[in-house]
Design a protein around this motif. Structure first.
Motif, PDB file in Angstrom:
ATOM      1  N   ALA A   1      -8.451   4.620  -0.285  1.00 27.85           N
ATOM      2  CA  ALA A   1      -7.696   5.405   0.693  1.00 27.85           C
ATOM      3  C   ALA A   1      -6.259   5.600   0.231  1.00 27.85           C
ATOM      4  CB  ALA A   1      -7.724   4.700   2.054  1.00 27.85           C
ATOM      5  N   VAL A   2      -5.695   4.550  -0.330  1.00 26.17           N
ATOM      6  CA  VAL A   2      -4.317   4.653  -0.821  1.00 26.17           C
ATOM      7  C   VAL A   2      -4.248   5.623  -1.990  1.00 26.17           C
ATOM      8  CG1 VAL A   2      -2.490   3.359  -1.995  1.00 26.17           C
ATOM      9  CG2 VAL A   2      -3.623   2.377  -0.001  1.00 26.17           C
TER      10      VAL A   2
ATOM     11  N   ILE B   1      -4.226   9.140  -0.805  1.00 29.08           N
ATOM     12  CA  ILE B   1      -2.901   9.576  -0.345  1.00 29.08           C
ATOM     13  C   ILE B   1      -2.003   9.881  -1.538  1.00 29.08           C
ATOM     14  CG2 ILE B   1      -0.823   8.856   0.879  1.00 29.08           C
ATOM     15  CD1 ILE B   1      -2.536   7.216   2.729  1.00 29.08           C
TER      16      ILE B   1
ATOM     17  N   LEU C   1     -12.461  13.914   1.299  1.00 30.11           N
ATOM     18  CA  LEU C   1     -13.459  12.922   1.691  1.00 30.11           C
ATOM     19  C   LEU C   1     -14.813  13.593   1.873  1.00 30.11           C
ATOM     20  CD1 LEU C   1     -11.380  10.862   4.282  1.00 30.11           C
ATOM     21  CD2 LEU C   1     -12.370   9.973   2.163  1.00 30.11           C
TER      22      LEU C   1
ATOM     23  N   LEU D   1      -7.033  15.535   3.042  1.00 29.43           N
ATOM     24  CA  LEU D   1      -7.784  14.290   2.892  1.00 29.43           C
ATOM     25  C   LEU D   1      -9.189  14.436   3.456  1.00 29.43           C
ATOM     26  CD1 LEU D   1      -4.997  11.745   3.879  1.00 29.43           C
ATOM     27  CD2 LEU D   1      -6.111  11.933   1.650  1.00 29.43           C
TER      28      LEU D   1
ATOM     29  N   ARG E   1       0.838  -1.206   0.000  1.00 24.43           N
ATOM     30  CA  ARG E   1       0.000   0.000   0.000  1.00 24.43           C
ATOM     31  C   ARG E   1       0.868   1.249   0.000  1.00 24.43           C
ATOM     32  NH1 ARG E   1      -3.834  -2.554   4.747  1.00 24.43           N
ATOM     33  NH2 ARG E   1      -4.583  -4.271   3.455  1.00 24.43           N
TER      34      ARG E   1
ATOM     35  N   LEU F   1     -15.248   3.247   2.699  1.00 23.64           N
ATOM     36  CA  LEU F   1     -13.959   3.636   2.153  1.00 23.64           C
ATOM     37  C   LEU F   1     -13.064   2.412   2.048  1.00 23.64           C
ATOM     38  CD1 LEU F   1     -12.115   5.915   1.208  1.00 23.64           C
ATOM     39  CD2 LEU F   1     -11.348   6.154   3.569  1.00 23.64           C
ATOM     40  N   GLY F   2     -12.755   2.071   0.837  1.00 26.13           N
ATOM     41  CA  GLY F   2     -11.914   0.904   0.632  1.00 26.13           C
ATOM     42  C   GLY F   2     -10.451   1.247   0.800  1.00 26.13           C
ATOM     43  N   THR F   3      -9.678   0.208   1.013  1.00 23.61           N
ATOM     44  CA  THR F   3      -8.246   0.428   1.192  1.00 23.61           C
ATOM     45  C   THR F   3      -7.628   1.032  -0.061  1.00 23.61           C
ATOM     46  OG1 THR F   3      -8.186  -1.468   2.663  1.00 23.61           O
ATOM     47  CG2 THR F   3      -6.096  -0.705   1.782  1.00 23.61           C
TER      48      THR F   3
ATOM     49  N   ILE G   1       0.249   4.248   7.030  1.00 27.84           N
ATOM     50  CA  ILE G   1       0.298   2.929   6.384  1.00 27.84           C
ATOM     51  C   ILE G   1       1.444   2.120   6.976  1.00 27.84           C
ATOM     52  CG2 ILE G   1       0.627   1.664   4.233  1.00 27.84           C
ATOM     53  CD1 ILE G   1      -0.611   3.965   2.728  1.00 27.84           C
TER      54      ILE G   1
ATOM     55  N   ALA H   1     -17.176   7.110   0.467  1.00 30.00           N
ATOM     56  CA  ALA H   1     -15.938   7.496   1.128  1.00 30.00           C
ATOM     57  C   ALA H   1     -16.066   7.386   2.639  1.00 30.00           C
ATOM     58  CB  ALA H   1     -15.575   8.926   0.725  1.00 30.00           C
TER      59      ALA H   1
END
Lengths: 160, 256
Positions: free
Chosen positions: A100-101, A104, A154, A150, A12, A95-97, A120, A91
């Protein structure tokens, strides 16, 4: 066990820095396994060690690809399913990984690095500061700015 | 007064801009305030980042296990190979060493870095002279053997980038030897982490669980005392990893 524990966050993290995160993760593991016998340190040092190797590998890969740009052709990965409810709901509630990645990765590079290493890689500020070559205060500010951005994104429906 | 450095605006009010609560919420250290939407969003964000690994993220487990079981195995491939000139060159070098240098390595006739590379890749027995010296001359002198570790451990990188943190590849003692065994080599690092006086390894940590697997029916402490008590190629104390030290390597050159 080590692989299962560290590979997901490593992947990630690398994904926030490179499109070839799987390659870099593989190279990182080969390096880790090769040099594991010479490692000295505690648990947190071990974690920092792995991510530092991955980070530098990613930097190397970035330099390499910058010299030899490749145009990727293919389907664009959708962060959110188009058929899903409002992106803002997704979101917040789902909110999926990967999303989210991607969030970022969309931050300015320094902020992205600071946020990714903090949340992370789960490294403390002092360690992140060493890795980034910054002062701890600067890392805190970068992290804070990243988190504020972020939160705004979101809140505005996942503008990514 | 605002000062500027190369990258970061250094503001005397910097501390005011930083709110540790936001970080703590994102890290899951403190629960979010339900009335604060930003905190709720960042809490969800943090949870999303910390979810356990999915199967797709662990796709390389078999390869990693193979590499862990035998770091000297040169057949380990990357999950999605990406050919690089330097990788091809390094692979060629490895092939040359493996195919034509095993006998020479066994006889101790190769230069020291190549010798170690050969031991690492081909598992050739250590020459009598090095066995007699234990750690090797460069270790005795305290001079880092720059090429030994990096070339041996990372034949395809062509750079020291694989070990910028603790510069572990610069230490010749890390190369697996047939006598120590690859698992023993890996266990060495894990046991050192377990026994590290400066930190306490959580019994539920990845290191502890890995050692549990390695130790089998033995207690980890018993297992590690055996591992750490085993003569290792180098008694040279290595330094703690310093993630900030060291720079990424320069990009590979066509001639590399």
């Amino acid at each position: 066990v080590l692989y299962k524990a560290f590979q997901p966050p490593l992947l990630r993290y690398l994904h926030t820095r490179s499109t070839t995160s799987e390659d870099i993760a593989s190279e990182t593991w080969l390096a880790v396994i090769s040099d594991l016998g010479g490692f000295v340190g505690d648990e947190s040092a071990f974690r920092a060690w792995i991510f530092a190797i991955g980070r530098h590998r990613a930097i190397d890969a970035g330099r390499y690809s910058a010299r030899r740009p490749v145009t990727l052709v293919g389907e664009k990965t959708e962060l959110f399913d188009e058929s899903s409810p409002a992106a803002s709901d997704a979101a917040l509630e789902h909110l999926g990984t990967a999303a989210a990645v991607e969030l970022i990765a969309a931050l300015p590079p320094d902020q992205a690095d600071a946020v990714a290493l903090r949340f992370i890689a789960d490294l403390d500020v002092a360690t992140v500061a060493k890795m980034m070559g910054r002062r701890p205060g600067a890392v805190r500010v970068l992290t804070h700015r990243g988190l504020r951005t972020l939160a705004d994104r979101l809140g505005s429906g996942g503008e990514m | 007064v605002v000062r500027y450095d190369a990258h970061v605006v250094v503001d005397p009010n910097e501390a005011n801009e930083f709110d540790s609560r936001l970080s703590d919420v994102a890290a899951g250290i403190v629960p979010p305030d339900p009335a604060n939407l930003d905190e709720m969003r960042l809490a969800a964000f943090g949870v999303a980042l910390r979810v356990p690994g999915r199967q797709s993220e662990l796709a390389g487990l078999a390869e990693a296990r193979r590499a862990f079981d035998g770091p000297a195995a040169s057949g380990v491939t990357r999950a999605r190979g990406r050919r690089r000139p330097v990788a091809a060159a390094a692979a060629g070098l490895a092939a040359v060493v493996m195919l034509s240098g095993v006998a020479a390595a066994a006889a101790g006739q190769l230069p020291t870095p190549l010798q170690r590379l050969a031991h690492s890749l081909a598992g050739a027995p250590k020459p009598a002279s090095e066995n007699a010296n234990g750690a090797g001359a460069d270790v005795e002198s305290g001079t880092p053997s720059e090429s030994a570790g990096s070339s041996g451990a990372h034949p395809e990188s062509g750079s020291p980038a694989a070990s910028p943190a603790g510069k572990p590849s610069g230490h010749p003692s890390q190369l697996p030897t047939p006598s120590a065994g690859s698992v023993g080599n890996s266990a060495l690092g894990l046991c050192r982490a377990w026994e590290a006086p400066q930190g306490n390894v959580n019994p539920n940590s990845a290191i502890a669980r890995s050692l549990k697997v390695l130790a089998g029916s033995l207690a980890i402490r018993t297992y590690c005392s055996g591992v750490l008590g085993t003569p290792v190629p180098s008694a040279r104390p290595t330094t703690l990893p310093h993630p900030g030290i060291g720079k990424p390597s320069t990009p590979p050159t066509p001639g590399a």
